[in-house]
Design a protein around this motif. Structure first.
Motif, PDB file in Angstrom:
ATOM      1  N   LYS A  63      -4.541  48.203  14.529  1.00 27.15           N
ATOM      2  CA  LYS A  63      -5.286  47.347  15.002  1.00 27.15           C
ATOM      3  C   LYS A  63      -4.128  46.423  16.208  1.00 27.15           C
ATOM      4  O   LYS A  63      -4.598  46.326  17.482  1.00 27.15           O
ATOM      5  N   GLY A  64      -2.967  46.109  15.684  1.00 24.82           N
ATOM      6  CA  GLY A  64      -1.854  45.403  16.525  1.00 24.82           C
ATOM      7  C   GLY A  64      -1.652  46.270  17.342  1.00 24.82           C
ATOM      8  O   GLY A  64      -1.640  45.963  18.761  1.00 24.82           O
ATOM      9  N   LEU A  65      -1.390  47.410  17.143  1.00 20.54           N
ATOM     10  CA  LEU A  65      -0.492  48.476  18.194  1.00 20.54           C
ATOM     11  C   LEU A  65      -1.508  48.761  19.161  1.00 20.54           C
ATOM     12  O   LEU A  65      -1.382  48.992  20.461  1.00 20.54           O
ATOM     13  N   LEU A  84      -3.674  46.958  20.765  1.00 21.65           N
ATOM     14  CA  LEU A  84      -3.691  45.651  21.664  1.00 21.65           C
ATOM     15  C   LEU A  84      -2.435  45.811  22.359  1.00 21.65           C
ATOM     16  O   LEU A  84      -2.424  45.627  23.520  1.00 21.65           O
ATOM     17  N   VAL A  85      -1.121  46.171  21.606  1.00 19.60           N
ATOM     18  CA  VAL A  85      -0.058  46.149  22.352  1.00 19.60           C
ATOM     19  C   VAL A  85       0.000  47.370  23.255  1.00 19.60           C
ATOM     20  O   VAL A  85       0.354  46.959  24.775  1.00 19.60           O
ATOM     21  N   PRO A 139      -9.704  48.077  22.983  1.00 13.65           N
ATOM     22  CA  PRO A 139      -8.824  47.935  21.953  1.00 13.65           C
ATOM     23  C   PRO A 139      -8.892  47.170  20.787  1.00 13.65           C
ATOM     24  O   PRO A 139      -8.247  47.246  19.675  1.00 13.65           O
ATOM     25  N   LEU A 144      -4.132  46.955   9.705  1.00 18.17           N
ATOM     26  CA  LEU A 144      -3.358  46.004  10.592  1.00 18.17           C
ATOM     27  C   LEU A 144      -2.573  46.611  11.641  1.00 18.17           C
ATOM     28  O   LEU A 144      -2.516  45.998  12.750  1.00 18.17           O
ATOM     29  N   ILE A 145      -1.549  47.280  11.068  1.00 17.64           N
ATOM     30  CA  ILE A 145      -0.762  47.885  12.211  1.00 17.64           C
ATOM     31  C   ILE A 145      -1.383  48.650  13.356  1.00 17.64           C
ATOM     32  O   ILE A 145      -0.969  48.400  14.508  1.00 17.64           O
TER      33      ILE A 145
END
Ligand SMILES: Nc1ncnc2c1ncn2[C@@H]1O[C@H](COP(=O)(O)OP(=O)(O)OP(=O)(O)O)[C@@H](O)[C@H]1O
Ligand SMILES: Nc1ncnc2c1ncn2[C@@H]1O[C@H](COP(=O)(O)OP(=O)(O)OP(=O)(O)O)[C@@H](O)[C@H]1O
Ligand SMILES: [Mg+2]
Ligand SMILES: [Mg+2]
Lengths: 508, 334, 289, 334
Positions: free
Chosen positions: B144-146, B148-149, B257, B141-142
């Motif tokens: 995946k989010g990063l 995108l960020v 991403p 999850l981390i």
């Protein structure tokens, strides 16, 4: 001689158990110091403290005269302490050689393994032990006895100055024990100090110099092995005399045959095994390691498939293809490997005792009567003297011998007509052993048929009404029990190899 | 008692093929059967171009599955392989496109990032004693989010790095042997598999990988620093995910991403179909590659046969079960 | 020889894509061609779509319909098709290349801007609104979100878009997202749901929270959305013409394969529908169940 | 020799709470901390309506997680929970809408279908010895495809079955206590959890569930027909997925055939966060419910705070790791 080890006032507590109470122990160079005590007395725990596995809660530990605090197993190894654990701790998926040298593999550059050297060195160790074992065999495929030999080889490979052997011979028979003793004597001569734990009293005189006895986590005393009678040591352990009675062979000529096995075959492990056992009879199975006794028992019990063979219970042909069929037919089997095949180690004592008989505690709707289970468990805890803080203690936290008693309790409670005990007293102390013998005799006298597979000849001889001997998968003969049969006769049959070219159809 | 005869150690390649050679060949049989079946069913299936498409489709999954194999042999699991791949691709995209660094730096960035993230998971697992499922789920999850960020939720294109797409799409072999235009991506998968096999079979790290999965407590009691080795395995698996990141970025000539979720399940499936046990201690990279190929052949074959998509899913599920069942039966016989 | 046109879509299970498929099937029947219709599970799986395209090429198709998940990633394969003389028709979204002979698509940005206009009108030109979008990275997701946001920013300074959240087009997730938005913004006046799953999620969330005065604007159609519009829970929705997209794509592909001239851009159009015009034949024709 | 001290058996409820009560209460702490944190961060978070929304959001996932718990305690895994849920919903849709059967038949159909499919997985695993991961992965794909096939890839609406949406959305409690409008879906989750707890704690099936996970071979060698019990566990888990299917269909007042993928990972995550070990033998339904609540609170809280989506993912990952770590540390101390 210098003191290799000096432990004083050692304390260790587990939740609910005060496992070591002010225990002292010392070991000199070049001696074999036996550590004795009932199941759960604290022997293994003391040794785990010495080998850095458990931190001690109190007391002092000096190795080679230096006070030390061990941070872990590695620290102990570095100080020359090697240990053979009571519970086998091997990596089943790795080969024998890989197991022995785990953590110390011969390496080439860049972290590459020198597999050739690894196997060669393992082979050298086996040669020194007179052991025929291919270093490239995967450990999981070995019998428990061979695995025990691997553990011994592993401990020897450390070339430790202090070698702890926690029941190394529990799964071995006389020939292997003799080899082990030869090795121990060599080590002794080299000045290695050996701490030797065993429940086999006859080994004491053969190998040990001094004996320390523990009881209930406390130190009882240390005596010289040579001039102390075994009975004295036993009474130090148990707090009373243990009388061993000779076997009385009942007249079974009129008894019905309960189990009849005919022409049992499976690959090379079991070849044309036929025998029968009557109501009230105790049939012993003797043989060398790997003779195929366990295989026979597992095939009868439906744990492994068989190629051919008829099994009749009370004259009725039974098709047994799974252990549940066997239990339905009234056959129970206590496995030689309690950890892998006997216990649900993550569950508590109560559930393990009831594991084979849950149906008896269940209502029609399948709801369990936990109170009845508790009562039963407590009854067996009492009857077999299982040392546990409560019946809800997880069995993995019990001492080895007490775990064995839990498995026995499971089968005693299941109350089968035909009971196969494979190495039933593995790791069980003298006192409890004679209790278990008594129980078996009682079961037989109640009209059950008991098969006892044991690598301890004295045990087979003390219990059996008849003695079946196996060699290389064949039943080489059935001898009468009691005084009529000598150890030599059994050993003769146990080593009676089949001719290389066995003519077709010749009886084994 | 007699002494066991000492046999000499066979060469590495022979060993690789030989370790349970029987079993592997049999797993191979499922694959061959599939290939034969599809060839009969559709004349279009057995074309060089389609075979190469299958290999190409295996490349990314295969590399991820190799990474998952290492972790699974230790008795762990890695759910983060897919999103870690994406994260590495995005990092490379930033290094190459936003910072305009040369290609080698981008490659190092991808692999280094992968190793670092793997090391993180490994630390959570070994030092903080977090179950691998949770630690890598968290990482998944981390990352995946990063991804995108740091990418600003937009794909990063590698148009300014000419030749980047050749990492996966070019064909060094095809340049030499024009009849065999095997893409570099496939070559890289092959090299990664070979290297991983070597590490597993011939190095200390590989030995501990198996040992950890077999009986971690016993290894620890033998005085081995199990934490450190476990972290090393996760870091190596991470580095391999970094390579997968390069491959997919090169194949798409962009770092996407949002990609990566769901890839973990396919990678683990390839590993298990290939005969590696989820409880650890046993397994092989060769098996994994066969597992990944089975999945790719199945997917491609059903498409070439123009099976309706909803039925493709049904058939894929059924064949996965059957393939593994056939394997079980054969193994029992062997 | 049989005329075969594979359609590689962006998705498969969603009702929108099923409607595109229905249009394509209709054209296939009409013109006597064979089609297949495939798409990955979700709109992030760019490489999976490329594998689908590879498999389609292996079948020596007459022409290909392709809805690109990424405007560039598929270009090498498309070039390969071009070299083999297989015409490509893009649908739903374009490709950054002149390889496709035609593109049949909806102007999502303009459509979402229309949704913004309607929203502004219905809430009276001021107040807080929110967006429940289906995807953060897919082309349609971005276009619809940005089309809406930009229109609000440019034309309605008194309207504040308090948050954009994503439910992945999953009905249940979009429901939970909506409820959280409503919890955080009690004064909210309207929500825009950017595809069918999002819109239905918004309707569910609003009704589960017992809000009745909220303006909900949806996107696409489907039975539940039509019902919501009819009952007034949803003020209205944008519909594209998915059936038309599918139909026109196959038709253009066939024409191109036969060497006919095809228009480079086929705008299949979009409409805003509400209670008042939902049964209008022109609208009803582009709505699907 | 000492005798074990005999303790009396406490009542069922006391036992349920007491079995490692310490641990469970501590796992509870992570949840409470999250609740407190979000309440401070947003004044809107701690409203009755939002608390109910969180419970409602837990209901479907929670039921699936309970199903997964049973299977995981046996040492297995069930990847098919999500698509099985969908499949059951679709079957109910067909029974109620297409065949126009009365509601009770629809309910029986959902639960029966679930049990049957679970039995299938169980048979693959117990009889055909296919690893649970593969068997349930196969089932997941098969069911996913079949849901699309039998529904004609179209949602099925329950407009003709008035009251169907009340299964999940109505509030029997709210009818009696208007201040506490807890939806029936939540009530059903509670009942399912209670029933599963009872089965696990007090029945033969439950005991064997734990025993299988602890040491299957030992159980088999105790003469237990392990295959049959294992199949029973999978069938029970399947039936519970059927209930989840009813819940989700009722909430959406439709059966959405494409839904369900990805739910398995969330369910398993809830189970593991709740302290059940993936290697089997230990676990509890109460823990799973807490795990599912942690996930739901986290997701809802971050949304209420309007955290950007990409950061929501990052934070969720980090908090899952932290929550489990905190749990580990506390347990060690306890
Ligand atoms: N990890 C543990 N947690 C709790 N209790 C333990 C643990 N290890 C040992 N014990 C308890 O400590 C006591 C001593 O056990 P120990 O294993 O030292 O006995 P032992 O003398 O080696 O017995 P045996 O002859 O049966 O092997 C036993 O009552 C055992 O149940
Ligand atoms: N799991 C196994 N895999 C492969 N071979 C095995 C396995 N178990 C036993 N064997 C082999 O089968 C033969 C018979 O072993 P078995 O365990 O029956 O002997 P045993 O007479 O019971 O001796 P032991 O005293 O070692 O228990 C041996 O050659 C042994 O190596
Ligand atoms: Mg001991
Ligand atoms: Mg034996």
């Amino acid at each position: 001689m210098t003191d290799l080890v000096r432990m004083t006032g050692i304390e260790k507590r587990f939740p609910g158990v005060h496992a070591l109470k002010n225990v002292s122990f010392d070991l000199k160079s070049g001696e074999v110091h036996a550590l004795m005590g009932e199941n759960g007395a604290g022997k293994s725990t003391l040794m785990k403290v010495l080998s850095g596995i458990y931190p001690k809660d109190g007391g002092e530990l000096a190795i080679n005269g230096q006070a030390v605090e061990l941070g872990g197993p590695r620290a102990a190894q570095d100080l020359g302490v090697g240990i053979i654990h009571q519970e086998l701790s091997l990596m089943n998926d790795l080969t024998v050689a890989q197991n022995i040298f785990i953590g110390r593999e011969p390496r080439l550059s860049f972290g590459r393994l020198d597999e050739a050297a690894l196997n060669r060195q393992a082979q050298e160790i086996f040669a020194s032990m007179n052991l025929a074992l291919d270093p490239k065999t995967v450990v999981g495929e070995l019998t428990i006895a061979k695995q025990q030999m691997v553990e011994i080889a592993k401990a020897l490979s450390y070339k430790s100055r202090i070698l702890i052997m926690d029941e190394p011979t529990a799964a071995l028979n006389d020939a292997e024990i003799a080899e082990l003793f030869a090795i121990i004597r060599r080590l002794k001569a080299d000045g290695v100090g050996v701490i030797y734990i065993s429940h086999k009293m006859d080994e004491l005189k053969q190998i040990s110099d001094r004996v320390t006895v523990m009881r209930d986590g406390a130190y009882v005393g240390t005596v010289a092995a040579s001039d102390t009678p075994v009975s004295k040591i036993i009474s130090m352990m148990v707090g009373r005399e243990v009388i061993s009675e000779a076997v009385v062979i009942p007249d079974l000529s009129d008894a019905d045959v309960l189990l009849d096995v005919k022409d049992l075959n499976r690959g090379r492990e079991i070849r044309d095994v036929s025998f029968s056992i009557k109501k009230g009879e105790i049939l012993g199975f003797a043989g060398l390691m790997g003779a195929g006794r366990t295989e026979v028992a597992r095939a009868i019990f439906g744990a492994d498939p068989k190629d051919s063979g008829d099994i009749r219970v009370r004259g009725q042909l039974c098709s047994i293809s799974s252990p549940s069929d066997a239990v339905k037919a009234g056959i129970g089997y206590l496995s030689e490997d309690r950890k892998h095949f006997g216990l649900a180690t993550g569950m508590d004592v109560r559930n393990n005792v009831a594991l084979a008989s849950l149906d008896r505690f269940a209502s029609k709707a399948g709801v369990l009567d936990d109170e009845a289970m508790r009562v039963t468990a407590v009854e067996y805890i009492d009857k077999l003297g299982i040392r546990t803080p409560s019946d809800t203690q997880e069995v993995r936290l019990l001492s080895g011998g007490n775990q064995q008693k839990v498995v026995i309790a499971k089968w005693l409670y299941r109350d089968c007509d035909i009971l196969i005990f494979d190495e039933p007293t593995r790791g069980i102390d003298v006192g409890a052993k004679s209790e278990i013998y008594k129980l078996m005799k009682k079961l037989a006298s109640e009209g059950r048929a008991i098969i006892v597979i044991s690598s301890e000849l004295p045990e087979v001889m003390r219990l059996s009404h008849r003695i079946a001997v196996m060699c290389e998968g064949r039943l080489t003969g059935i001898l009468p029990g009691g005084d009529e049969t000598t150890q030599e006769e059994i050993m003769h049959l146990a080593t009676l190899r089949a001719p290389v070219m066995q003519p077709e159809g010749e009886p084994a | 008692m007699s002494l066991a005869n000492t046999t000499s150690t066979p060469s590495f390649l022979a060993r690789m093929v030989n370790t349970g050679a029987h079993q592997k060949l049999l797993a191979f049989a499922s694959l061959i059967l599939l290939l034969i079946g599809f060839s009969i069913a559709s004349p279009n299936f057995m074309q060089t171009s389609n075979m190469i498409a299958i290999l190409q489709a295996t490349s990314v999954n295969g590399v991820l599955a190799v990474a998952a194999t290492l972790v699974i042999i230790t008795g762990g699991i890695d759910l983060s392989v897919g999103t870690l791949m994406t994260f590495c691709a995005v990092i490379t995209g930033i290094v190459l496109t936003n910072f305009g660094m040369p290609l080698p730096i981008g490659i190092i960035a991808a692999i280094g990032t992968g190793a670092l993230c793997g090391l993180c998971s490994g630390t959570f697992i070994a030092k903080m004693k977090i179950p691998p499922f949770i630690a890598t789920l968290g990482m998944m999850l981390i990352l995946k989010g990063l991804s995108l960020v740091i990418s600003g939720t937009r794909p990063i294109y590698f148009n300014d790095t000419p030749g980047f797409d050749q990492i996966s799409r070019g064909s060094l072999i095809g340049d030499v042997l024009p009849m065999l235009p095997i893409p570099n991506g496939v070559l890289i998968l092959f090299l990664v598999a070979l290297a991983a096999s070597y590490v597993l079979g011939r190095t200390v790290l590989g030995r501990y990988t198996f040992a950890l999965g077999s009986n971690e407590e016993a290894v620890r009691l033998s005085g081995v620093n199990t934490d450190r080795w476990k972290m090393a395995v996760y870091a190596l698996a991470g580095a391999i995910c970094g390579i997968a990141g390069l491959l997919i970025a090169s194949r798409l000539n962009s770092a996407q991403p949002a990609l990566g979720l769901g890839y973990e399940l396919e990678a683990i499936a390839a590993v298990v179909i290939g005969g590696t046990s989820l409880s650890g201690g046993r397994g092989s990279v060769l098996g994994t590659i066969i597992g990944a190929l089975i999945m790719a052949v199945l997917t491609n074959g059903l498409r070439v046969l123009s099976v309706a998509q909803e039925w493709q899913t049904v058939v894929t599920g059924a064949i996965i079960i059957l393939a593994v069942y056939a394997d079980m039966v054969r193994r029992k016989k062997a | 020889q049989e005329v075969y046109i594979p359609m590689i879509s962006k998705g498969f299970q969603h009702q929108f894509w099923q409607a595109v498929k229905a249009g394509a099937d209709q054209a296939a029947k009409e013109f006597g061609v064979t089609i297949t219709f495939e798409g990955p599970d979700n709109e992030t799986m760019v490489d999976r779509q490329i594998d689908m395209l590879s498999a389609a090429l292996a079948k020596n198709p007459t022409a290909i319909g392709f809805a690109a998940l990424d405007s560039q990633a598929a270009i090498p394969l498309l070039r390969q098709a071009q070299e083999a003389g297989i015409p490509i028709v893009a649908f739903d979204s374009g490709v950054d290349s002149d390889i496709p002979v035609a593109t049949a698509s909806t102007d999502n940005i303009a459509a979402a801007a229309l949704a913004a206009d309607k929203m502004a009108e219905l809430i009276g030109g001021s107040g807080q609104v929110a967006v429940v979008a289906h995807d953060q990275t897919s082309r349609t997701g971005i276009d619809r979100r940005d089309g809406f946001l930009n229109q609000i920013k440019e034309k309605y300074p008194d309207i504040e878009v308090v948050t954009v959240q994503y439910g992945g087009g999953d009905h249940l997730k979009s429901t939970e997202v909506t409820k959280a938005i409503l919890t955080a913004n009690p004064d909210l006046k309207g929500i825009f749901g950017t595809n069918e799953g999002s819109a239905i999620g918004v309707v569910n969330g609003v009704s589960e929270m017992g809000k009745s005065d909220l303006v909900v604007i949806g996107y696409d159609s489907g039975k539940a959305q039509k019902d919501a519009v009819r009952s007034g829970v949803m003020a209205g929705a944008i519909t594209q013409n998915p059936v038309g997209i599918g139909y026109e794509t196959v038709k253009a592909a066939l024409d191109a394969a036969n060497g006919k001239e095809v228009p480079a851009h086929i705008d299949t159009g979009f409409y805003y529908y509400d209670k008042s015009n939902i049964d209008d034949p022109k609208i009803a024709a582009v709505l699907y169940d």
